[in-house]
Design an enzyme around this catalytic site. Sequence first.
Site, PDB file in Angstrom:
ATOM      1  CG  ASP A  57     -19.209  -1.602 -14.126  1.00 51.80           C
ATOM      2  OD1 ASP A  57     -20.371  -1.487 -14.583  1.00 51.80           O
ATOM      3  OD2 ASP A  57     -18.347  -0.714 -14.244  1.00 51.80           O
ATOM      4  CG  ASN A  98     -19.955  -6.446 -21.975  1.00 51.62           C
ATOM      5  OD1 ASN A  98     -19.507  -7.422 -22.564  1.00 51.62           O
ATOM      6  ND2 ASN A  98     -19.703  -5.205 -22.364  1.00 51.62           N
ATOM      7  CB  THR A  99     -18.031  -3.572 -17.390  1.00 51.53           C
ATOM      8  OG1 THR A  99     -18.872  -2.863 -18.299  1.00 51.53           O
ATOM      9  CG2 THR A  99     -16.840  -2.720 -17.028  1.00 51.53           C
ATOM     10  CE  LYS A 123      -4.106  -6.287  -0.060  1.00 50.72           C
ATOM     11  NZ  LYS A 123      -4.825  -5.095  -0.529  1.00 50.72           N
ATOM     12  CB  THR A 148     -13.457  -6.292   7.569  1.00 47.12           C
ATOM     13  OG1 THR A 148     -12.449  -5.607   6.833  1.00 47.12           O
ATOM     14  CG2 THR A 148     -13.353  -7.764   7.305  1.00 47.12           C
ATOM     15  CE  LYS A 181     -11.400  -4.673  -1.017  1.00 45.25           C
ATOM     16  NZ  LYS A 181      -9.959  -4.408  -0.988  1.00 45.25           N
ATOM     17  CG  LEU A 182     -12.744  -6.090 -11.058  1.00 42.29           C
ATOM     18  CD1 LEU A 182     -12.704  -7.032 -12.262  1.00 42.29           C
ATOM     19  CD2 LEU A 182     -12.360  -4.676 -11.478  1.00 42.29           C
ATOM     20  CG  ASP A 227      -1.967  -1.145   1.112  1.00 42.74           C
ATOM     21  OD1 ASP A 227      -2.348  -1.496  -0.027  1.00 42.74           O
ATOM     22  OD2 ASP A 227      -2.388  -1.684   2.152  1.00 42.74           O
TER      23      ASP A 227
HETATM   24  O1  C5P Z   1      -1.958  -2.398   6.848  1.00 40.38           O
HETATM   25  P1  C5P Z   1      -2.883  -3.561   7.048  1.00 40.38           P
HETATM   26  O2  C5P Z   1      -2.170  -4.829   7.503  1.00 40.38           O
HETATM   27  O3  C5P Z   1      -4.089  -3.237   7.868  1.00 40.38           O
HETATM   28  O4  C5P Z   1      -3.353  -3.855   5.551  1.00 40.38           O
HETATM   29  C1  C5P Z   1      -4.395  -4.704   5.241  1.00 40.38           C
HETATM   30  C2  C5P Z   1      -4.604  -4.750   3.749  1.00 40.38           C
HETATM   31  O5  C5P Z   1      -5.729  -5.588   3.521  1.00 40.38           O
HETATM   32  C3  C5P Z   1      -4.933  -3.409   3.098  1.00 40.38           C
HETATM   33  O6  C5P Z   1      -4.372  -3.444   1.783  1.00 40.38           O
HETATM   34  C4  C5P Z   1      -6.437  -3.393   3.022  1.00 40.38           C
HETATM   35  O7  C5P Z   1      -6.935  -2.662   1.927  1.00 40.38           O
HETATM   36  C5  C5P Z   1      -6.732  -4.871   2.831  1.00 40.38           C
HETATM   37  N1  C5P Z   1      -8.061  -5.302   3.229  1.00 40.38           N
HETATM   38  C6  C5P Z   1      -8.553  -5.125   4.522  1.00 40.38           C
HETATM   39  N2  C5P Z   1      -9.826  -5.540   4.835  1.00 40.38           N
HETATM   40  C7  C5P Z   1     -10.578  -6.133   3.909  1.00 40.38           C
HETATM   41  C8  C5P Z   1     -10.081  -6.334   2.610  1.00 40.38           C
HETATM   42  C9  C5P Z   1      -8.800  -5.895   2.316  1.00 40.38           C
HETATM   43  O8  C5P Z   1      -7.855  -4.612   5.389  1.00 40.38           O
HETATM   44  N3  C5P Z   1     -11.771  -6.582   4.220  1.00 40.38           N
END
Ligand code: C5P
Length: 249
Positions: free
Chosen positions: A71, A74-75, A39, A122, A68-69, A17
Amino acid sequence: MTEVEIEAERKLIVALDMPDAGEAYAFWQRLALPGAVAKIGLELLFAGGVELARKLSAEGARVFVDAKLFDIGNTVERATARVAALGATFLTVHAQDPQTVAAAVRGRAGSSLKLLGITLLTSTAPDSLGAQGISLPSAGLVQLRARFTADAGFDGVVSSPLEVHDLKAAFGGKLAVVCPGIRPGTGQAVAGDDQARTATPGDALRAGADYIVVGRPITQASDPAAAARAIIAQMAEAVAEMHGAEKSR
Ligand code: C5P
């Protein structure tokens, strides 16, 4: 490295990130974790992350495109095909509508791209479901969405560590479970932490997670490679315990 450590490393997904693909690439190189998964989330996707996904995949890394698509079918089908063409290993798709899910499955045809459903973010508070017009409790909603996602042929779902046990009880090996919200419990705080429902790396695996996603505990560490190795050591301990339990059955 022992066999158990190699197995543990393959279950680690590192959330890169960061706002810049060059920075993310250099960071990934410094981590030197050939078995782990890189990721690439929304921030990085809009900052050179698509090209980074192509480059890392070509170099043999497993890449997780966290787009996280959601839409029209088709898209989603066509976008999924483009992600598969990058050589990525995992793609996330919102699993709210069976049509979207089916479209993603069509889009990855002929590739080895694994599809992961987001059943419920979450960050969604249970009492906000009513405001969205949803009368099911969050646990029931997650199970319903996981069911149509599994039936459509998805490979797994993303869930908080607290839901893994119920998902594994209902779906077993049919759905891999990927858990973010991991905190190593080493006393090192994460600045600006917004994860409320967390588990340690070992406890998430013991609860049944197939993969864990770790971001800030690695990216913000003073020595990220050492932090990642410490997390893999905690995971390896849990993997070894689980193998021991399997043998004594
Ligand atoms: O920094 P941290 O360990 O909290 O990062 C968690 C990663 O998991 C981030 O990229 C966040 O977008 C992702 N994520 C999340 N909860 C979700 C889905 C993805 O924290 N339900």
